[in-house]
Enzyme design. Structure first.
Site, PDB file in Angstrom:
ATOM      1  N   CYS A  99      28.965 128.267   3.314  1.00 37.85           N
ATOM      2  CA  CYS A  99      29.506 129.580   2.988  1.00 37.85           C
ATOM      3  C   CYS A  99      28.380 130.505   2.533  1.00 37.85           C
ATOM      4  O   CYS A  99      27.333 130.059   2.062  1.00 37.85           O
ATOM      5  CB  CYS A  99      30.559 129.466   1.882  1.00 37.85           C
ATOM      6  N   THR A 100      28.632 131.787   2.673  1.00 35.64           N
ATOM      7  CA  THR A 100      27.674 132.778   2.200  1.00 35.64           C
ATOM      8  C   THR A 100      27.868 132.929   0.699  1.00 35.64           C
ATOM      9  O   THR A 100      28.719 133.694   0.237  1.00 35.64           O
ATOM     10  CB  THR A 100      27.896 134.123   2.912  1.00 35.64           C
TER      11      THR A 100
END
Length: 704
Positions: free
Chosen positions: A555-556
Site C-alpha cells: 500500500c501507499t
C-alpha cells in the site's frame, strides 16, 4: 407652444454583455478608460409611442462600425469601471457635462467638425460596472442634450406630406445616402426646387411623378455654402431621422440639432422635418413637420455666448426615476457556458496585475495523459482543471476500494460498492461532473512492466500499442503509478516521442517531483536526466515488484498531506515549463550569489518568466518541512532515456519491448549498465587494503 422631446430608451442585446466581459477580462483589465461603442436607432412607424426612440446596442457594438440597412448610427462611449463603489461615486453631472462638451457635441458644433460627424448629435454615454463573478451588469445610459436659451417654441405645424411627396423624398434621400458616409445619414437638408425659365428641369433627370417640384438633399455643411439660397422659406427643411412616433413630440436629438441651427446657421426661425418614413412604406406619410421659433433676448441669456449651455440626459427607468439598471445575465446563460467562463475567470485575473505575460492558452491547450488514477492521479487532475486544462486522459487498471475515497478526491463511497468501479472510468466521469467542459476519457489497461514476464502476448501487445497511441496523441505525460518498473515503458516512449514527461513518487514523509529531460530540436543530448538516470541497475520484478511485499509495503503508506503537496508542485512545475520559451527543453536554474545578502540563490531563467523558476527536481521532506531543488544530467547508460535504449525502441518497436520484458538482462546489457557494474566490481577487486594482518592471532583482543 413649448416644445417637448421624446427621450431615448436604451436597448442592449445580450451578446453585448458577453463581449464587454471578454474585453474587460482579456484586454482592458484594470484600465477603465472610455471606449467607443456603436449605437443604432431607426424610425419605427408601427411602434407605439412609448416603445419608440430605442437606442440599440448590438452584440458587436464594441468592435464593428457596420450599420444594418434602415438604421442610423449614433456615436457612443462606454466607461466600464472596476468596482461598484467607483460606479456609485462617479460624479454623474460632471460625466454628463464632459460627454456633451470635450470633443463631442458642443465642441464639434463650435469648431465645425460636426459637419463631418453629424451622428455626434445623437451621441450617448454608458457608465457601467460588470460583476464578472456573478454575471450581473449595472449600467446607466446618458443621452446628452444641450438646452437652447431661450427655448424654441412651436409656432406652426404644417400638414404632412402627401403620399407622392413622401415617395419622391424617400427615393431621393436613398440615392443621396449611397454617396455619403453613414455618419451623415441621420441629419440632412432638404429643399423643394421648382423649375423656372432660368433653370428648366433636365428631361433626363425628370422624375416619373407628377409633382411640380424636385426634392434636393444636401449635407448639413452645405447650409453655409448657400444650399437654401433662392429657395422660399416654406420649401426649406432642416431634417433629421426621427425615431419618435409621438404625434407632436420629436426625438431627443433635435435638442442638439437646434443648438447647431442657432450657433452655426444663426437662425431664430426654422422649419424642421422630423423624417419618420422608410422605403418599404414610403406611400404612407409619417413624417412630422414643425416650424419653430426662438427669439433672441440678450437679457434672457443666462450663460455667456461661448459657455456650454445646460445639459441633461441621464436615462430614467420605467417609473420615471433617475436610476441605473441591472441585468442578471446568469438567468439567460446555459449553465455549461457559465461554468466555462467561470473556470477561466480567476486565471485571466492573474494577468491583470500579477503576471501580465502569462500565456494561459499554452496551458489550456496542453493535452495531458495521466498514467495512474489513484492518489496522485486524482489530485493532479483536479489541479490541471484549475489551470484550465481541457483534455485529461486516465490510464489505470485498478478498481476503487473502500480505503480510496478519503485519500483520492474523485471517488466516493458508492464507487466502492459491488467490487468497486474502475478508477480510470470513474475518474473521467467525476471530472465531467465537476466541470462539463472538460474532455476526459478513461482507459482500463495494464502498462507492460520491465521484469514482469509476458503471460498473454496478444493482450500485452495490445496494451503496448494503445499506450503508444495515447502518448503520441498527448502533449504532457504524467507518471503517477505505484511501482517503479511500471514507469519504465512510458519513460522510453515519452523520450522517443519528444513529449514532456512529469513524474512524482512518494515516501512516508518525502516525495520527489521532477520533469524528464527532452531532447533538443537540434538532436543533441538532453541536458537533464529522467527518473532512472541515477540508477546503476535496471528496474526489475525481483527488486521492485509488489509480489513479495508485505501489506504495508504494497500500500501507499504516506502521510496524508504528502500526495496533495507533491501533486500541486508537479502541476505547477508543468505550468512553469509551458511558460518557458524552450518548453520541455528548458534548462535547470543555476545558482548565483546575491549581491545584497551574499547568499546563493537560483536565477530566474528567463528573467521575465511569469511564474518564476523552472526546476528539474523538487525533493520534499515533510518531517522537516523542507524542500530542495536539485538537478541531474542525463546518463548515457540510463536504462530508460539513453540514446541506445531510445534508438532501439524507435527501430524495433514492439519487438524491442517484447525482448526487454522476456530477457532478464537485456536492458542492462544494452544500456551499458552491465559493463558499468563489471568495471565497478573489477575496480573494487583491484583496491589494495592497507592492513597489517601479521601477528594478529597472537594479540589479545581489546576488552570493551
Amino acid at each position: 407652444m413649448a416644445l417637448k422631446f421624446a427621450p431615448f430608451a436604451s436597448e442592449i442585446e445580450l451578446p453585448f454583455y458577453t463581449a464587454l466581459s471578454q474585453l474587460k477580462i482579456d484586454h482592458d483589465k484594470l484600465d477603465d478608460s472610455a471606449r467607443p461603442v456603436l449605437g443604432l436607432y431607426e424610425p419605427r412607424a408601427t411602434q407605439s409611442p412609448d416603445q419608440s426612440s430605442r437606442m440599440r446596442v448590438l452584440g458587436n457594438a464594441l468592435s464593428s462600425n457596420e450599420v444594418p440597412s434602415g438604421h442610423i448610427r449614433a456615436e457612443g462611449k462606454i466607461k466600464n469601471v472596476n468596482t461598484i463603489e467607483d460606479f456609485k461615486n462617479m460624479d454623474k453631472q460632471a460625466m454628463l457635462q464632459t460627454s456633451a462638451k470635450q470633443g463631442q457635441i458642443w465642441d464639434a458644433i463650435n469648431d465645425g467638425t460636426i459637419y463631418s460627424i453629424p451622428s455626434l448629435l445623437s451621441s450617448f454615454t454608458i457608465l457601467s460596472f460588470a460583476n464578472l463573478k456573478k454575471y450581473t451588469f449595472t449600467y446607466w445610459f446618458a443621452f446628452p442634450a444641450l438646452h437652447s436659451e431661450p427655448a424654441w417654441r412651436k409656432v406652426e405645424q404644417p400638414p404632412k406630406f402627401s403620399a407622392e411627396e413622401t415617395t419622391a423624398l424617400t427615393e431621393e434621400l436613398g440615392t443621396w445616402r449611397y454617396s455619403h458616409d453613414n455618419r451623415e445619414h441621420g441629419f440632412f437638408l432638404a429643399k423643394r426646387v421648382y423649375p423656372s425659365s432660368e433653370h428648366p428641369q433636365d428631361p433626363e433627370s425628370e422624375s416619373t411623378s407628377d409633382l411640380p417640384f424636385k426634392w434636393v438633399i444636401g449635407s448639413l455643411r452645405e447650409f453655409e455654402s448657400g444650399f437654401f439660397n433662392g429657395v422660399d422659406a416654406k420649401n426649406q427643411y432642416v431634417s433629421f431621422v426621427d425615431p419618435s412616433t409621438y404625434h407632436e413630440n420629436p426625438g431627443w436629438m433635435l435638442r442638439n440639432l437646434l443648438v447647431l441651427v442657432r450657433r452655426r446657421y444663426k437662425l431664430d426661425k426654422v422649419q424642421i422635418l422630423c423624417y419618420r418614413d422608410n422605403h418599404a412604406k414610403r406611400h404612407v406619410p409619417q413624417s412630422l413637420i414643425l416650424i419653430l421659433e426662438s427669439i433672441y433676448d440678450p437679457e434672457y441669456q443666462s450663460t455667456a455666448p461661448d459657455q456650454i449651455p445646460k445639459v441633461t440626459g441621464w436615462e430614467r427607468n420605467s417609473l420615471g426615476k433617475l436610476t441605473a439598471k441591472v441585468t442578471n445575465l446568469a438567468q439567460y446563460m446555459d449553465p455549461a457556458q457559465l461554468a466555462d467562463q467561470a473556470v477561466d475567470l480567476n486565471l485571466k485575473l492573474m494577468k491583470w496585475r500579477i503576471a501580465p505575460e502569462l500565456n494561459l492558452d499554452a496551458i489550456k491547450n496542453t493535452k495531458c495523459l495521466l498514467l495512474g488514477a489513484g492518489t496522485l492521479g486524482t489530485y493532479v487532475s483536479r489541479l490541471l482543471m484549475g489551470w484550465g486544462v481541457r483534455k485529461i486522459t486516465f490510464v489505470d487498471n485498478a478498481s476503487v476500494s473502500f480505503s480510496n475515497p478519503v485519500r483520492q478526491p474523485l471517488f466516493d463511497f458508492k464507487d466502492c460498492i459491488d467490487g468497486g468501479a474502475k478508477k480510470a472510468y470513474r475518474a473521467s466521469e467525476a471530472l465531467q461532473e465537476i466541470y462539463p467542459g472538460v474532455d476526459s476519457t478513461g482507459h482500463v489497461m495494464a502498462v507492460p512492466m520491465l521484469g514482469h514476464p509476458i503471460t498473454d502476448e496478444a493482450a500485452t501487445k495490445m496494451n503496448f500499442e494503445l499506450l503508444q497511441k495515447l502518448i503520441e496523441d498527448h502533449d504532457a505525460i504524467f507518471l503517477l503509478m505505484d511501482t517503479r518498473e511500471s514507469r519504465w515503458l512510458p519513460t522510453v516512449m515519452g523520450k522517443a516521442a519528444g513529449k514532456i514527461v512529469m513524474n512524482a513518487a512518494l515516501g512516508f514523509d518525502t516525495y520527489v517531483v521532477m520533469r524528464h529531460g527532452v531532447t533538443p530540436e537540434d538532436g543533441g543530448p538532453a541536458a537533464l536526466g529522467c527518473y532512472f538516470c541515477n540508477d546503476v541497475v535496471a528496474p526489475s520484478d525481483l527488486l521492485q515488484s509488489v509480489k513479495d511485499q508485505t501489506l504495508d509495503q504494497q500500500c501507499t503508506v504516506t502521510r496524508p498531506g504528502v500526495a496533495p503537496e507533491a501533486s500541486s508542485k508537479l502541476v505547477e512545475l508543468l505550468a512553469s515549463v509551458l511558460q518557458h520559451p524552450l518548453k520541455g527543453a528548458a534548462p535547470a536554474p543555476k545558482l548565483s550569489s546575491n549581491h545584497q545578502s551574499g547568499q546563493l540563490e537560483f536565477d530566474r531563467d528567463p528573467p521575465n518568466h511569469p511564474l518564476g523558476l523552472v526546476p528539474h527536481q523538487i525533493r520534499g521532506f515533510l518531517a522537516a518541512y523542507k524542500t530542495m531543488l536539485i538537478s541531474g544530467p542525463s546518463y548515457d547508460c540510463c536504462s530508460a532515456c539513453s540514446p541506445k535504449i531510445v534508438n532501439a525502441y524507435k527501430e524495433d518497436g514492439w519487438e524491442f519491448i517484447k525482448r526487454a520484458l522476456t530477457e532478464k538482462d537485456y536492458i542492462t546489457e544494452l544500456s551499458g549498465l552491465a559493463e558499468v557494474q563489471r568495471k565497478a566490481e573489477a575496480a573494487a577487486n583491484d583496491v589494495e587494503w592497507d592492513s597489517d594482518e601479521e601477528g594478529m592471532e597472537d594479540e589479545e583482543p581489546e576488552l570493551l
